[in-house]
Design a protein around this motif. Structure first.
Motif, mmCIF file in Angstrom:
data_model
loop_
_atom_site.group_PDB
_atom_site.id
_atom_site.type_symbol
_atom_site.label_atom_id
_atom_site.label_comp_id
_atom_site.label_asym_id
_atom_site.label_seq_id
_atom_site.Cartn_x
_atom_site.Cartn_y
_atom_site.Cartn_z
ATOM 1 N N ASN A 151 -15.226 0.232 -12.925
ATOM 2 C CA ASN A 151 -15.396 1.632 -13.182
ATOM 3 C C ASN A 151 -15.062 2.595 -12.155
ATOM 4 O O ASN A 151 -14.066 3.682 -12.322
ATOM 5 N N SER A 152 -15.721 2.514 -10.987
ATOM 6 C CA SER A 152 -15.407 3.494 -9.967
ATOM 7 C C SER A 152 -14.253 3.243 -9.272
ATOM 8 O O SER A 152 -13.599 4.167 -8.955
ATOM 9 N N ARG A 153 -13.522 1.735 -9.361
ATOM 10 C CA ARG A 153 -11.980 2.076 -8.904
ATOM 11 C C ARG A 153 -11.181 2.614 -9.684
ATOM 12 O O ARG A 153 -10.083 2.986 -9.565
ATOM 13 N N LEU A 171 -11.724 5.331 -11.655
ATOM 14 C CA LEU A 171 -11.684 6.495 -11.526
ATOM 15 C C LEU A 171 -11.095 7.041 -10.431
ATOM 16 O O LEU A 171 -10.465 8.377 -10.440
ATOM 17 N N ARG A 172 -11.058 6.380 -9.299
ATOM 18 C CA ARG A 172 -10.539 6.940 -8.194
ATOM 19 C C ARG A 172 -9.068 6.160 -7.975
ATOM 20 O O ARG A 172 -8.466 6.039 -6.791
ATOM 21 N N ARG A 173 -8.452 5.799 -9.053
ATOM 22 C CA ARG A 173 -7.072 4.974 -8.907
ATOM 23 C C ARG A 173 -6.093 5.771 -8.225
ATOM 24 O O ARG A 173 -5.771 6.870 -8.607
ATOM 25 N N THR A 174 -5.513 5.052 -7.052
ATOM 26 C CA THR A 174 -4.466 5.829 -6.400
ATOM 27 C C THR A 174 -3.150 4.967 -6.437
ATOM 28 O O THR A 174 -2.051 5.632 -6.149
ATOM 29 N N GLY A 175 -3.361 3.690 -6.491
ATOM 30 C CA GLY A 175 -2.189 2.853 -6.037
ATOM 31 C C GLY A 175 -1.409 2.652 -7.602
ATOM 32 O O GLY A 175 -1.881 2.791 -8.667
ATOM 33 N N ARG A 176 -0.403 2.200 -7.905
ATOM 34 C CA ARG A 176 0.768 2.155 -8.829
ATOM 35 C C ARG A 176 -0.243 0.964 -9.711
ATOM 36 O O ARG A 176 -0.362 -0.134 -9.031
ATOM 37 N N ALA A 194 -7.989 -2.523 -6.450
ATOM 38 C CA ALA A 194 -8.733 -3.818 -6.686
ATOM 39 C C ALA A 194 -8.833 -4.685 -5.249
ATOM 40 O O ALA A 194 -9.618 -5.747 -5.291
ATOM 41 N N ASP A 195 -8.334 -4.157 -4.161
ATOM 42 C CA ASP A 195 -8.598 -4.735 -2.581
ATOM 43 C C ASP A 195 -10.277 -4.664 -2.912
ATOM 44 O O ASP A 195 -10.727 -3.711 -2.889
ATOM 45 N N ARG A 238 -6.843 -7.625 -9.913
ATOM 46 C CA ARG A 238 -6.086 -6.552 -10.447
ATOM 47 C C ARG A 238 -6.211 -6.331 -12.050
ATOM 48 O O ARG A 238 -6.429 -5.320 -12.701
ATOM 49 N N ASP A 239 -6.435 -7.596 -12.882
ATOM 50 C CA ASP A 239 -6.714 -7.593 -14.223
ATOM 51 C C ASP A 239 -7.791 -6.943 -14.617
ATOM 52 O O ASP A 239 -8.115 -6.135 -15.472
ATOM 53 N N VAL A 240 -9.012 -7.598 -13.811
ATOM 54 C CA VAL A 240 -10.508 -6.716 -13.910
ATOM 55 C C VAL A 240 -10.330 -5.182 -13.843
ATOM 56 O O VAL A 240 -10.956 -4.462 -14.681
ATOM 57 N N VAL A 241 -9.968 -4.766 -13.033
ATOM 58 C CA VAL A 241 -9.784 -3.259 -12.567
ATOM 59 C C VAL A 241 -8.924 -2.540 -13.412
ATOM 60 O O VAL A 241 -9.277 -1.376 -13.975
ATOM 61 N N ARG A 242 -7.833 -2.955 -14.024
ATOM 62 C CA ARG A 242 -6.742 -2.530 -14.982
ATOM 63 C C ARG A 242 -7.619 -2.422 -16.157
ATOM 64 O O ARG A 242 -7.641 -1.427 -16.939
#
Length: 424
Positions: free
Chosen positions: A319-321, A323-328, A334-335, A414-418
């Motif tokens: 959830n935190s990632r 909210l602050r998504r910056t990469g395409r 996800a890193d 990446r799948d989990v963050v997306r």
């Protein structure tokens, strides 16, 4: 490791003993168990799942006593009755197919063909279904992960069983084995659980799962397992229609006897296979200790006690990632997802782990409704003679396996963050 800022020193309001705990977790007293379970067990839910859990706890406690006394608790005749019921279920499917064929032949060119096609379609939907891989499964083949397969092969050799033919990696905090088709074997590794385990705990996990092949599991076997799926299909067909009109209300009423019969047969199969299922879990724990050491198997139990923390941590991190998504596509955020999960689990103090163990004993915690209580599984391992590891993994081997999992780790992160954890 917790910092000085995170440590709280206080006195127990019940017995006065000094309490040292972490401000991130529940404050409780190990001496008198004050506040050990602040939420309480909650109201016992009703329904088939609650019944299965109570049956699992009953047989789990019974078998714990037997196995602790040195009685291996051999197979019971209840398994034979379960097979007989399962074969009856499959026999009914065959009868429906035969009736459908007769209807086609006898009514060729007339309305009898409709009758025959209906029964053939019903029999086809109720047929025993063998497990197969889906297009969404992330499969690691032997040439893609030779070191991981070599480790699984070594564990299988120690247990005297055949190794697996495929490995699937998913995002569940769990692991399992099953059959693919008639003879192939599949190992499913939940990456969140795999990541938070030490090398020896991972070997214990593999030993536990492969141990199911050596001791058998009637409930998930080919005959009984497919019969349970057929019964679930029957239950789906006779479920009551919501907001029925007059005709549908009559249909719902007519289906009540069949629905009760199917439910009763499913409950009976659960009851007949419960003891064998519990016995298989305890014996699989013994296989975990033989392969990964008693210490590794007990450590695995401790991790299983905090699987809810694994889910909570992943939900918070994703959830935190997001909210602050910056990469395409969120790929950059996800890193470090799995590293953050491991760091949090490693920071949990021993006092919190002990509290969870005691809460598990109070509530009868188990991994799911088919497993014995976790605290009894842990206690049975500790009460026995400590067993050294028959299979080990040094740092070089662990790094090679990590390298083989690197691509799938990145993809699943990446799948989990997306999509968010719990929504995949």
């Amino acid at each position: 490791m917790r910092t000085a800022e995170e440590e709280i020193v206080s006195s127990c309001p019940q017995c006065g003993v000094e309490i040292r705990t972490d401000r991130r977790f529940t404050t409780w007293c190990a001496a008198c168990e004050w506040n050990v379970d602040p939420q309480g067990p909650g109201e016992e839910k009703r329904g088939p799942a609650a019944v299965r859990r109570r049956i699992a706890q009953h047989y789990g406690e019974l078998l714990f006593t037997e196995l602790r006394a040195g009685n291996s608790g051999g197979r019971s005749v209840s398994g034979l009755f379960a097979y007989a019921i399962a074969l009856t279920v499959h026999g009914l499917t065959c009868i429906l197919a035969a009736v459908g064929v007769w209807g086609l032949i006898a009514g060729w060119g007339g309305l009898g063909m409709v009758f025959g096609l209906f029964f053939l379609a019903l029999a086809w939907s109720l047929r025993p279904r063998l497990n197969r891989l889906s297009d969404d499964d992330r499969v690691l083949l032997r040439d893609e992960a030779p070191e991981l397969y070599a480790l699984v092969d070594e564990v299988a050799a120690v247990l005297g069983t055949r190794s697996v033919d495929a490995v699937v990696v998913d995002v569940e905090a769990n692991a399992s084995v099953t059959h693919l088709g008639l003879r192939r074997r599949l190992l499913t590794l939940g990456l969140p659980l795999w990541e938070v385990l030490s090398p020896q705990q991972r070997i214990a996990l593999l030993g536990h799962e492969l141990g199911h092949f050596t001791h058998g599991d009637t409930r998930h076997g080919m005959v009984v397992g497919t019969a349970c799926r057929s019964l679930s299909t029957w239950l789906y067909y006779v479920r009551p229609m919501p907001n029925p009109n007059v005709v549908q209300a009559v249909t719902n009423l007519a289906c009540v006897p069949l629905r009760l019969l199917v439910t009763a047969v499913m409950a009976l199969l659960d009851l007949l296979t419960a003891r064998a299922s519990q016995r298989g879990e305890y014996l699989a724990d013994g296989a975990a200790a033989r392969t990964g050491s008693t210490e590794g198997a007990v450590g695995l139990m401790d991790r299983l006690m905090v699987t809810d923390s694994i889910a909570t941590t992943l939900q918070r991190e994703t959830n935190s990632r997001r909210l602050r998504r910056t990469g395409r596509g969120g790929e950059q955020n996800a890193d470090g997802l799995w590293e953050a999960l491991v760091a949090h689990l490693d920071s949990v103090p021993e006092s919190e782990c002990e509290r969870r163990r005691r809460v598990g004993a109070l509530r009868g915690h188990s991994v799911d409704a088919s497993h014995p209580p976790t605290h009894l599984r842990r206690r049975l391992l500790l009460d026995g003679t400590p067993v050294p590891a028959a299979v080990t993994a040094d740092s070089v081997r662990a790094e090679r396996i990590a390298g083989e999992l690197a691509d799938v780790r990145a993809t699943l992160a990446r799948d989990v963050v997306r999509d968010g954890y719990g929504d995949l």
